[in-house]
Design an enzyme around this catalytic site. Structure first.
Site, PDB file in Angstrom:
ATOM      1  CE  LYS A   1     -65.848 -55.540 -15.346  1.00  0.00           C
ATOM      2  NZ  LYS A   1     -66.966 -55.029 -16.155  1.00  0.00           N
TER       3      LYS A   1
ATOM      4  NE  ARG B   1     -69.612 -52.476 -10.821  1.00  0.00           N
ATOM      5  CZ  ARG B   1     -69.466 -53.698 -11.330  1.00  0.00           C
ATOM      6  NH1 ARG B   1     -68.511 -54.489 -10.895  1.00  0.00           N
ATOM      7  NH2 ARG B   1     -70.277 -54.099 -12.267  1.00  0.00           N
TER       8      ARG B   1
ATOM      9  NE  ARG C   1     -75.360 -54.684 -14.835  1.00  0.00           N
ATOM     10  CZ  ARG C   1     -75.320 -55.705 -15.693  1.00  0.00           C
ATOM     11  NH1 ARG C   1     -76.416 -56.088 -16.322  1.00  0.00           N
ATOM     12  NH2 ARG C   1     -74.190 -56.334 -15.898  1.00  0.00           N
TER      13      ARG C   1
ATOM     14  NE  ARG D   1     -75.072 -61.073 -14.112  1.00  0.00           N
ATOM     15  CZ  ARG D   1     -73.937 -60.372 -14.092  1.00  0.00           C
ATOM     16  NH1 ARG D   1     -72.801 -60.962 -14.423  1.00  0.00           N
ATOM     17  NH2 ARG D   1     -73.946 -59.109 -13.756  1.00  0.00           N
TER      18      ARG D   1
HETATM   19  P1  ADP Z   1     -71.089 -56.513 -14.611  1.00  0.00           P
HETATM   20  O1  ADP Z   1     -69.643 -56.141 -14.657  1.00  0.00           O
HETATM   21  O2  ADP Z   1     -71.500 -57.306 -15.796  1.00  0.00           O
HETATM   22  O3  ADP Z   1     -72.000 -55.354 -14.314  1.00  0.00           O
HETATM   23  P2  ADP Z   1     -70.766 -57.853 -12.035  1.00  0.00           P
HETATM   24  O4  ADP Z   1     -71.029 -59.281 -11.902  1.00  0.00           O
HETATM   25  O5  ADP Z   1     -69.354 -57.377 -11.924  1.00  0.00           O
HETATM   26  O6  ADP Z   1     -71.400 -57.472 -13.425  1.00  0.00           O
HETATM   27  O7  ADP Z   1     -71.618 -57.022 -10.961  1.00  0.00           O
HETATM   28  C1  ADP Z   1     -73.004 -57.221 -10.777  1.00  0.00           C
HETATM   29  C2  ADP Z   1     -73.539 -56.262  -9.714  1.00  0.00           C
HETATM   30  O8  ADP Z   1     -72.894 -56.511  -8.440  1.00  0.00           O
HETATM   31  C3  ADP Z   1     -73.272 -54.769  -9.963  1.00  0.00           C
HETATM   32  O9  ADP Z   1     -74.240 -54.194 -10.806  1.00  0.00           O
HETATM   33  C4  ADP Z   1     -73.320 -54.216  -8.530  1.00  0.00           C
HETATM   34  O10 ADP Z   1     -74.636 -54.079  -8.065  1.00  0.00           O
HETATM   35  C5  ADP Z   1     -72.652 -55.306  -7.724  1.00  0.00           C
HETATM   36  N1  ADP Z   1     -71.191 -55.097  -7.602  1.00  0.00           N
HETATM   37  C6  ADP Z   1     -70.225 -55.908  -8.119  1.00  0.00           C
HETATM   38  N2  ADP Z   1     -68.998 -55.435  -7.834  1.00  0.00           N
HETATM   39  C7  ADP Z   1     -69.183 -54.285  -7.131  1.00  0.00           C
HETATM   40  C8  ADP Z   1     -68.322 -53.316  -6.572  1.00  0.00           C
HETATM   41  N3  ADP Z   1     -66.976 -53.419  -6.654  1.00  0.00           N
HETATM   42  N4  ADP Z   1     -68.872 -52.262  -5.930  1.00  0.00           N
HETATM   43  C9  ADP Z   1     -70.188 -52.131  -5.816  1.00  0.00           C
HETATM   44  N5  ADP Z   1     -71.068 -52.993  -6.330  1.00  0.00           N
HETATM   45  C10 ADP Z   1     -70.587 -54.062  -6.984  1.00  0.00           C
END
Ligand code: ADP
Ligand code: ZN
Length: 214
Positions: free
Chosen positions: A13, A86, A169, A158
């Site tokens: 993404k 999400r 996750r 990360r």
């Molecule tokens: P990835 O898609 O690789 O898991 P992201 O950078 O999108 O990584 O998200 C990293 C972390 O940030 C998630 O595991 C969560 O803890 C938090 N996070 C990101 N976006 C959201 C969201 N829309 N709702 C809740 N938590 C979020």
């Protein structure tokens, strides 16, 4: 045009959102990047979300919505959401918010990759500390080990790309995010793209898919 990218963590993404937002003139909204930026600056919001992120859990919906609304209140470009919504609750809150602003989602794109590929992709992911460019040590390494091709700054792993957190996750995605596919599938704006192809080929498919849109 407002677009949502859905898919497992590690489905590409972020990589695709960077390309698409540039090509289509959209504003890239990554809730993960927003939270990591707040974390890096050690703001009160950063301190609040740190525990959730390092554990691989979701930040509470209410907090996510507050942050987004304040960040996007003055943005006039079309939005490309990466990592949001999400949960079904976030999708409903987005519908209500857009409804009140007379806006709509034009496309929801599901970047489909097999669950079995996700853990190895995340384990091999490296992110540039300077410009945020994303690499994969196996399929897309930088020319010089651990150095960004684009800006010359060091790459990092990360914290939430550590094996224990990756498993959590993936589980969180299956439990809380996967139901969004059903939420959007019936909407008429849902598209599936094959996320297991090389990044350039995926980008080409997405641009072709979206070029028919207003
Ligand atoms: P990835 O898609 O690789 O898991 P992201 O950078 O999108 O990584 O998200 C990293 C972390 O940030 C998630 O595991 C969560 O803890 C938090 N996070 C990101 N976006 C959201 C969201 N829309 N709702 C809740 N938590 C979020
Ligand atoms: Zn860089």
């Amino acid at each position: 045009m407002n677009i949502i990218l859905l898919g497992y963590p590690g489905s590409g993404k972020g990589t695709q959102a960077k390309v698409l937002s540039r090509k289509l003139g959209l504003f890239h909204v990554s809730t993960g990047d927003i939270f990591r930026e707040e974390l890096g600056r050690k703001t009160p919001l950063g301190e609040e979300v740190a525990g959730y992120i390092s554990a691989g859990r979701l930040v509470p919906d209410k907090l996510v919505m507050e942050v987004l609304k304040s960040r996007l209140s003055t943005e006039t470009r079309g939005l490309l959401f990466d990592g949001f919504p999400r949960t079904v609750e976030q999708a409903e809150a987005l519908d209500a918010w857009f409804g009140s602003r007379g806006q709509a989602i034009d496309a929801v794109i599901f970047l489909d990759v097999p669950e079995s590929d996700v853990a190895s992709r995340l384990g091999a992911r490296r992110t540039c500390t300077g410009c945020g460019k994303i690499y994969n040590t196996i399929t897309n390494p930088p020319a010089k080990e651990n150095v960004c091709d684009a800006c010359g700054k060091p790459l990092m792993t990360r914290d939430d790309d550590k094996p224990e957190v990756i498993a959590r996750r993936i589980q969180v995605y299956n439990d809380q995010t996967e139901p969004l596919l059903a939420y959007y599938r019936s909407s008429g704006i849902f598209h599936r793209a094959d996320g297991s192809k090389a990044p350039d080929a995926v980008a080409e498919e997405l641009v072709a898919m979206l070029s028919g849109k207003p």
